[in-house]
Each structure stands twice: as structure tokens, then as C-alpha cells.
Write an enzyme that holds these catalytic residues in place. Structure first.
Site, PDB file in Angstrom:
ATOM      1  N   ALA A 151      47.095  73.287  98.956  1.00 11.33           N
ATOM      2  CA  ALA A 151      46.440  74.504  99.274  1.00 11.33           C
ATOM      3  C   ALA A 151      45.796  75.290  97.986  1.00 11.33           C
ATOM      4  CB  ALA A 151      47.149  75.389 100.092  1.00 11.33           C
ATOM      5  N   SER A 152      46.204  74.844  96.969  1.00  5.61           N
ATOM      6  CA  SER A 152      46.028  75.587  95.583  1.00  5.61           C
ATOM      7  C   SER A 152      44.766  75.017  94.946  1.00  5.61           C
ATOM      8  CB  SER A 152      47.434  75.384  94.634  1.00  5.61           C
ATOM      9  OG  SER A 152      46.882  75.709  93.376  1.00  5.61           O
TER      10      SER A 152
END
Lengths: 204, 204
Positions: free
Chosen positions: A12-13
Site C-alpha cells: 500500500a506504500s
């Protein structure tokens, strides 16, 4: 022999995505081996009390602006997906399914998943999507979609992701990307130049 | 004319201290004016829900290690004070007392306060200590300790610190150091090289 590098990241980063584009080349320049470790920051935030950056007032707006600026600087294809922050469970499990026996295929899959999410804006949360990307990126090496979907439900694979995330916490990892050179910790995409310098000098 | 730089920092922030050692020189190289703005992150954390880094599990330990590493890298005298994170109210008020009429003296005082705290390990929380450092650093320019202590209780000075912190939030500031080049935001000591590049290129 140079210290090995452990590269921790959450799918998600966006900063993890940017780091994934550079970490292998950086390590190669110093003759280091890199092991990739997708982790779930959501589980780690329960330990640290932190929240996803995007959900923090002021910091979320800064991040949305900052990631586009970094993408332009390094020439990376980028969009901030509507699905951000995405749930990286299926993507991470797919990685660990391959990690021990086919580490280069696992890295190739991680790159394909990051690209689908942050370059094409696809939601890589659903297992179906992860399976589709795996079959496409790795061709025959992983079998068909049904084989990938079966692997994602495999208890050994699920346990492995949990164990990797716990191991990350035990080593002090609290964000993404997070690089350990031996046991020397570096948090953030911003610190890759410092990692490079650390490896050049053998520390300081 | 180059965009002006606004340099936001909290006296409790070691990364703010490191940035204070470089920001004026960086700006001068690009012909920019820098305005220093001490702020109270404690008040800003109420907006963002963040906590002081040092008090966060894992991140606090990382920070304690990281700051010593940065100090060695840049050759800055450094200690992590027993009083960290210090309350920067008195130090910030002392700065704003001087900021409009004697901006260079105000900067000199900020440098002296940061040095006392992060190079000498002194607790710069108490008003008495701030007054002592002000008298010593600025000699006759600020009168005696009693004059400084009176200024720290001045309602105009107190309001100014509150207003500066509110203004910082309105401009998106959520950490220390935080640099605005015009309205372009850069968070963190790690980003000073990026600020330099931004100024060299006129953005990208």
C-alpha cells in the site's frame, strides 16, 4: 563480504514502490544481496499506535502532493490509486508463496503488482486481481489463476506473512520502506542515498 | 527574485536542530530570504492525532539511534538530552519577542537555545534557563534576566506564538523541520537536499 540488505515494504506504500525501483540496483553496486519482505503495516500500527499517512490530517494532503513530485523527479510512472491505501494481504501472500523456491519470480511478481497499483492505478486488493497479475507477469511459472488462488488460501503461506510481519516488528521495522543493512536501520525512501553512503563507507 | 523560505521548527526537535545548522547557508546560495518560525508541535498534534516521535514504540528507538548517526555524518555536536522532548514554549516566546525588531538577534538566540539543548544537553524548558541563555548569547541587546522574564509573560508575545502555530497549521505544517519554498512544502531534515534541488531548478 558486504552486509546483506533486508528490504521491508507494504504494497500500500507509494514510498515502498519508489524504493522498489532502486533497491536492487543500489545493492548490486555494493555487491550486496537483497531480500524483499512485504509486510502489513496495519498490524504494525497496532504496536506503534501510528495511523496510515493518508488518513492523517495535513500529513495525508502532504503525501498526496509529495508522491507526484517524487515520481516526476525520478521519472517513475505514477498515479495515486482510488483504492489507496490498498489492502496488501493477497499481494503479500502471493509473494511468499514463491519467495523460497523462486525468489527472482517472487521479486518479478512484486514489481508487477506495484506497477499495476501505482503506475496503472489498479486495485490490487482482491485475490482475483492478484491471481490475474501473477499469471500474466510470470506466465507458465505459476500455473493458472485457480492455482494462484489456491496458494493464497494455503495456511503455510498465510502463516508466513504473519511471521514475517512479526519478525519485522522484532527487528524494529515501523514503516515502509524500511531497509536493514545488517542490523543498521533506515526508514523511508528519503534515506536511500544514506544507505548508499553507508555501504560505500562501511558505516560512519 | 527567488521564492522566500519559511523555516518551521520546534525547539524539541533534533531534526529541527540539524536543519537550523544548514538552512541559512542553503538559502543564501540561492539568494533566498529565510524567515524562522518556532512552533509548538504539541498543539499541532492535537489536529493531526500524531504523537511525539520519541514516545512512539519502535519509532522512538529508531529516532534515538538515528539522530546520533546524523550528527556524526554532518559533524554536529550532539547529545540527546535527558529532558527530551523538551517544552519549547519559553524558548519560542523569547524568539518572537525579538523576531520583528531584531530578526538577526532572534536567530542568534534560536541557535544558542538549540545549541544549549542539543549540543550541551541542557534543559531549555524553564523560563529561567531561557533568560540566562538569552542574556549570555545576546549580551547587552536584551537587557538583564528580569527583562527577558518579563517579556516571556507579555501577552503580545504569548499571542504571537499561538498565532504562528495556527498559521503553520493553516499552511499544512505538521512536523519539524518543515520548509516552505513559496508554498511548496518539504517535511523533514532528509529533504534539505531536495529543497536545494528545487531551488536550483525552479521546481520540476
Amino acid at each position: 563480504m558486504a552486509d546483506p540488505i533486508d528490504f521491508y515494504f507494504d504494497f500500500a506504500s507509494p514510498y515502498g514502490y519508489f524504493a522498489s525501483l532502486r533497491i536492487d540496483e543500489l545493492a548490486r553496486a555494493h555487491g550486496c544481496r537483497v531480500t524483499w519482505h512485504p509486510i502489513l503495516l496495519g498490524a504494525i500500527f497496532k504496536v506503534t499506535g501510528m495511523k496510515p499517512n493518508l488518513e492523517q490530517p495535513l500529513r495525508g494532503e502532504y503525501l498526496s502532493h509529495d508522491v507526484g513530485r517524487i515520481a516526476r523527479l525520478i521519472g517513475a510512472p505514477f498515479t495515486l490509486p482510488d483504492s489507496a491505501p490498498v489492502n496488501g494481504v493477497a499481494a503479500s501472500r502471493a509473494f511468499y508463496w514463491l519467495a523460497d523456491d523462486q525468489p527472482e519470480q517472487a521479486k518479478a511478481l512484486a514489481r508487477a503488482l506495484y506497477h499495476a497499483h501505482f503506475a496503472e492505478g489498479r486495485d490490487i486488493g482482491p485475490a482475483d486481481t492478484v491471481a490475474e497479475i501473477a499469471v500474466q507477469a510470470l506466465a507458465g511459472a505459476v500455473g493458472d489463476r485457480a492455482a494462484v488462488l489456491a496458494a493464497l488460501g494455503n495456511p503455510t503461506v498465510k502463516d508466513r506473512l504473519r511471521a514475517e510481519t512479526e519478525q519485522a516488528v522484532a527487528r524494529g521495522v515501523f514503516g515502509s520502506p524500511f531497509v536493514l543493512v545488517g542490523n543498521e536501520p533506515f526508514w523511508g525512501w528519503d534515506r536511500l542515498d544514506m544507505v548508499d553512503r553507508w555501504l560505500s563507507n562501511g558505516g560512519w
